[in-house]
Enzyme design. Structure first.
Site, PDB file in Angstrom:
ATOM      1  N   TRP A  88       0.793  -1.227   0.000  1.00  0.00           N
ATOM      2  CA  TRP A  88       0.000   0.000   0.000  1.00  0.00           C
ATOM      3  C   TRP A  88       0.824   1.275   0.000  1.00  0.00           C
ATOM      4  O   TRP A  88       0.300   2.348  -0.278  1.00  0.00           O
ATOM      5  CB  TRP A  88      -0.903   0.029   1.244  1.00  0.00           C
ATOM      6  CG  TRP A  88      -0.160  -0.258   2.514  1.00  0.00           C
ATOM      7  CD1 TRP A  88      -0.073  -1.460   3.157  1.00  0.00           C
ATOM      8  CD2 TRP A  88       0.651   0.644   3.272  1.00  0.00           C
ATOM      9  NE1 TRP A  88       0.740  -1.354   4.266  1.00  0.00           N
ATOM     10  CE2 TRP A  88       1.195  -0.074   4.363  1.00  0.00           C
ATOM     11  CE3 TRP A  88       0.964   1.999   3.147  1.00  0.00           C
ATOM     12  CZ2 TRP A  88       2.036   0.503   5.314  1.00  0.00           C
ATOM     13  CZ3 TRP A  88       1.814   2.589   4.088  1.00  0.00           C
ATOM     14  CH2 TRP A  88       2.333   1.834   5.158  1.00  0.00           C
ATOM     15  N   ASN A  89       2.121   1.208   0.342  1.00  0.00           N
ATOM     16  CA  ASN A  89       2.818   2.457   0.663  1.00  0.00           C
ATOM     17  C   ASN A  89       3.134   3.331  -0.554  1.00  0.00           C
ATOM     18  O   ASN A  89       3.283   4.540  -0.421  1.00  0.00           O
ATOM     19  CB  ASN A  89       4.094   2.172   1.466  1.00  0.00           C
ATOM     20  CG  ASN A  89       5.062   1.267   0.740  1.00  0.00           C
ATOM     21  OD1 ASN A  89       4.672   0.313   0.070  1.00  0.00           O
ATOM     22  ND2 ASN A  89       6.337   1.542   0.876  1.00  0.00           N
TER      23      ASN A  89
ATOM     24  N   LYS B 298      -2.346  -8.499  -7.761  1.00  0.00           N
ATOM     25  CA  LYS B 298      -3.133  -8.313  -6.549  1.00  0.00           C
ATOM     26  C   LYS B 298      -2.594  -7.073  -5.854  1.00  0.00           C
ATOM     27  O   LYS B 298      -1.463  -7.058  -5.352  1.00  0.00           O
ATOM     28  CB  LYS B 298      -3.014  -9.543  -5.642  1.00  0.00           C
ATOM     29  CG  LYS B 298      -3.889  -9.491  -4.382  1.00  0.00           C
ATOM     30  CD  LYS B 298      -3.166  -8.870  -3.228  1.00  0.00           C
ATOM     31  CE  LYS B 298      -4.063  -8.770  -2.000  1.00  0.00           C
ATOM     32  NZ  LYS B 298      -3.528  -7.818  -0.998  1.00  0.00           N
ATOM     33  N   ALA B 299      -3.386  -6.011  -5.840  1.00  0.00           N
ATOM     34  CA  ALA B 299      -2.985  -4.761  -5.198  1.00  0.00           C
ATOM     35  C   ALA B 299      -3.644  -4.656  -3.818  1.00  0.00           C
ATOM     36  O   ALA B 299      -4.534  -5.438  -3.469  1.00  0.00           O
ATOM     37  CB  ALA B 299      -3.370  -3.573  -6.071  1.00  0.00           C
TER      38      ALA B 299
ATOM     39  N   GLY C  76       6.979  -6.560  -0.410  1.00  0.00           N
ATOM     40  CA  GLY C  76       6.350  -6.618   0.906  1.00  0.00           C
ATOM     41  C   GLY C  76       7.361  -6.948   1.990  1.00  0.00           C
ATOM     42  O   GLY C  76       8.569  -6.750   1.830  1.00  0.00           O
ATOM     43  N   SER C  77       6.869  -7.474   3.093  1.00  0.00           N
ATOM     44  CA  SER C  77       7.710  -7.713   4.259  1.00  0.00           C
ATOM     45  C   SER C  77       8.590  -8.943   4.075  1.00  0.00           C
ATOM     46  O   SER C  77       8.299  -9.841   3.269  1.00  0.00           O
ATOM     47  CB  SER C  77       6.833  -7.901   5.507  1.00  0.00           C
ATOM     48  OG  SER C  77       6.136  -9.139   5.437  1.00  0.00           O
TER      49      SER C  77
ATOM     50  N   GLU D  59      11.119  -8.065  -3.669  1.00  0.00           N
ATOM     51  CA  GLU D  59      11.606  -6.789  -3.155  1.00  0.00           C
ATOM     52  C   GLU D  59      11.056  -6.655  -1.743  1.00  0.00           C
ATOM     53  O   GLU D  59       9.883  -6.332  -1.551  1.00  0.00           O
ATOM     54  CB  GLU D  59      11.151  -5.629  -4.058  1.00  0.00           C
ATOM     55  CG  GLU D  59      12.033  -4.397  -3.946  1.00  0.00           C
ATOM     56  CD  GLU D  59      11.503  -3.367  -2.963  1.00  0.00           C
ATOM     57  OE1 GLU D  59      12.187  -2.363  -2.741  1.00  0.00           O
ATOM     58  OE2 GLU D  59      10.413  -3.556  -2.417  1.00  0.00           O
ATOM     59  N   LEU D  60      11.925  -6.957  -0.759  1.00  0.00           N
ATOM     60  CA  LEU D  60      11.460  -7.087   0.616  1.00  0.00           C
ATOM     61  C   LEU D  60      11.959  -5.919   1.473  1.00  0.00           C
ATOM     62  O   LEU D  60      12.541  -4.964   0.978  1.00  0.00           O
ATOM     63  CB  LEU D  60      11.916  -8.429   1.182  1.00  0.00           C
ATOM     64  CG  LEU D  60      11.557  -9.655   0.321  1.00  0.00           C
ATOM     65  CD1 LEU D  60      12.037 -10.940   0.977  1.00  0.00           C
ATOM     66  CD2 LEU D  60      10.064  -9.708   0.050  1.00  0.00           C
TER      67      LEU D  60
ATOM     68  N   CYS E 207      10.354   1.523   2.132  1.00  0.00           N
ATOM     69  CA  CYS E 207      11.277   0.431   2.448  1.00  0.00           C
ATOM     70  C   CYS E 207      12.739   0.857   2.362  1.00  0.00           C
ATOM     71  O   CYS E 207      13.606   0.239   2.982  1.00  0.00           O
ATOM     72  CB  CYS E 207      11.023  -0.775   1.549  1.00  0.00           C
ATOM     73  SG  CYS E 207      11.095  -0.410  -0.210  1.00  0.00           S
TER      74      CYS E 207
ATOM     75  N   GLU F 246      12.681  -2.742  11.462  1.00  0.00           N
ATOM     76  CA  GLU F 246      12.372  -1.642  10.552  1.00  0.00           C
ATOM     77  C   GLU F 246      11.194  -0.828  11.090  1.00  0.00           C
ATOM     78  O   GLU F 246      10.092  -1.363  11.265  1.00  0.00           O
ATOM     79  CB  GLU F 246      12.032  -2.188   9.167  1.00  0.00           C
ATOM     80  CG  GLU F 246      11.760  -1.118   8.133  1.00  0.00           C
ATOM     81  CD  GLU F 246      11.408  -1.697   6.766  1.00  0.00           C
ATOM     82  OE1 GLU F 246      11.569  -0.973   5.769  1.00  0.00           O
ATOM     83  OE2 GLU F 246      10.965  -2.868   6.693  1.00  0.00           O
TER      84      GLU F 246
END
Length: 495
Positions: free
Chosen positions: A168-169, A192-193, A245-246, A267-268, A301, A398
């Site tokens: 979402w960011n 999937k958003a 995401g995480s 991409e974490l 991130c 984080e």
């Protein structure tokens, strides 16, 4: 910091009016539709927690429809000429630039990013798409010299149907990095958003639609994260999974995809260290780091999130950081004078406050901020912590919020050791006036995205991605499109 006037009643009305113009829904096989069972997610305004909309929730049958549409569309899109692909994508670029103010207002309402920053994000992703549109005409193979009677070539071909999951960011940035590269490479995809910020991505998809992208090439769904991601991974239709995401979720999805031998782009998360060396200009370093730290209220991130400052300049650096934090205007992101909006939801506020509380319990000092703002909405004061010990949670977890923890060092090698001590390696930053020290930092940092004397994150024209637990693969630049291709070697005996 300055707190904008409390006009949240008016803000609720204004946000609702803007959001009423949004098209929300699933986009499958070139058409907008509701979910098969009519279920929806509420969309909340982070300024005051009010419900401003509802978006369709995809069921398993909707996902299957989207996957089938992408599968049907793939052969024709794969074989569409590079010039035609580029033409459609460039038309989408033009539409996005034309619609940027409108999309920016939608993003500001649903995500809380100041409207000027939100509009800039839309313009930036149009540049991402423009780059990929141009790159689709540069996907060259090569001829390898070999025997006179043999033609040995390398060809690059799209991998097939892609399953993509984004957070979402960055409501425009994260989806576009996946959509632009995959589509330019000749793939089709189901993305999937986040259901927390659906209007922005729906507006992006509408631009592709209006530009003439063939039905089925791009399909958009919203659903519960784990069940939707697992469905996309498990489907025999998908050939690659792209996730932002995480770290914990990324590990689970990567393991699941690995069990099916499906490649991934991951991409974490990170925990970006900033080393401010003894010979750095502390005022300039503070100003450049501050601009990055408070962007999107720290919900980035690659946000600078651990500050290691040489003790000889720590006082000057900290004083300037505090001055800049207190000059921020926190409030409704639709107001032109606001420079920091709310966090995305109450969970982020609670997490931010818990990290501050823990740091103080470990001996840290709150130089400014350290508290939520107001009783409604998701506002948290930009916070600077000093004398933060390494065993405070904020130095290993984080923050993903408006916290800048500062600690000091005397030895550069020790600072680099501390910077590299975590299992993350996404972004890292250094400040120095010495070319030699800059080289030491560039070689010493364990991260995939490095910036010296500024805190710039990802850019369209160069690859971005992490090392260690911060991810696999690269996005953006030529490497970003290449990630959606397979390499095929062809040896042709001529006689």
């Amino acid at each position: 910091m300055t707190i904008a006037a409390d006009t949240r009643t008016d803000a609720t009305t204004r946000a609702a009016e803007i959001y009423s113009t949004a098209r929300l829904g699933l986009y499958i096989d070139g058409e907008w539709r509701e979910g098969a069972q009519g279920r929806t997610f509420e969309v909340l305004n982070p300024v005051d927690d009010s419900v401003i909309g509802r978006v369709a929730r995809a069921e398993a049958s909707d996902l299957d429809d989207a996957l089938a549409a992408a599968d049907r569309a793939f052969p024709a899109w794969r074989d569409t000429s590079a010039f035609e692909k580029a033409r459609i994508l460039m038309k989408t670029v033009a539409l996005l630039r034309e619609r940027a103010p409108e999309i920016g207002r939608l993003m500001a309402v649903e995500q809380g990013k100041p409207v000027k920053d939100a509009t800039t994000e839309v313009l930036r992703v149009s540049g991402t798409l423009e780059w990929c549109a141009q790159e689709t005409r540069r996907l060259y193979g090569r001829i390898i010299p070999t025997d006179v009677d043999t033609s040995l070539t390398v060809r690059y071909e799209p991998v097939g149907v892609v399953g993509a999951i984004v957070p979402w960011n960055f409501p425009a940035g994260s989806p576009m990095r996946k959509m632009s590269a995959a589509i330019a490479a000749g793939c089709t995809l189901v993305i999937k958003a986040s259901q927390e910020v659906p209007a922005t991505v729906c507006a992006l998809v509408q631009a592709f639609h209006d530009a003439g992208l063939p039905a089925g090439v791009l399909n958009l769904v919203f659903g519960r994260g784990a069940e939707t991601a697992e469905h996309l991974i498990d489907s025999p239709t998908t050939r690659l999974i792209a996730f932002t995401g995480s770290v914990p979720v990324g590990k689970e999805l990567n393991a699941r995809a690995g069990g099916l031998m499906k490649p991934t782009i991951m991409e974490l998360g990170g925990h970006a260290p900033v080393i401010v060396a003894a010979d750095a200009d502390p005022i300039q370093a503070a100003r450049r780091a501050s601009a990055a730290k408070w962007a999107n209220a720290g919900q980035v991130c690659t946000s600078p999130s651990r500050f290691l400052v040489h003790e000889s300049i720590a006082e000057a650096f900290t004083a300037e950081m505090v001055r800049l934090a207190e000059a921020l205007v926190v409030g409704d992101p639709l107001d032109d004078d606001v420079t920091m909006g709310p966090l995305i939801n109450a969970r982020r506020v609670e997490s931010t406050d818990a990290l501050v509380t823990d740091a103080v319990a470990h001996g840290a000092i709150v130089a400014t901020g350290g508290h939520r703002i107001g009783e409604k909405g998701c506002f948290y004061a930009p916070t600077i912590l000093t004398n933060v010990p390494l065993d405070a949670e904020v130095m290993s977890e984080e923050p993903f919020g408006p916290i800048a923890p500062i600690t000091t060092f005397t030895d550069l090698d020790e600072a680099i050791r501390i910077a590299n001590s975590l299992p993350f390696g996404l972004a890292a930053y250094g400040f120095t006036e010495s070319a030699s020290t800059a080289d030491v930092l560039a070689r010493g940092f364990e991260a995939g995205i490095l910036s010296i004397n500024h805190c710039g994150g990802s850019v369209t024209e160069a690859p971005s991605g992490g090392v260690k637990e911060s991810g696999l693969g690269r996005e953006s630049g030529p490497e970003g499109v290449q990630a959606y291709l397979i390499t095929k070697r062809v040896s042709h005996k001529l006689r």
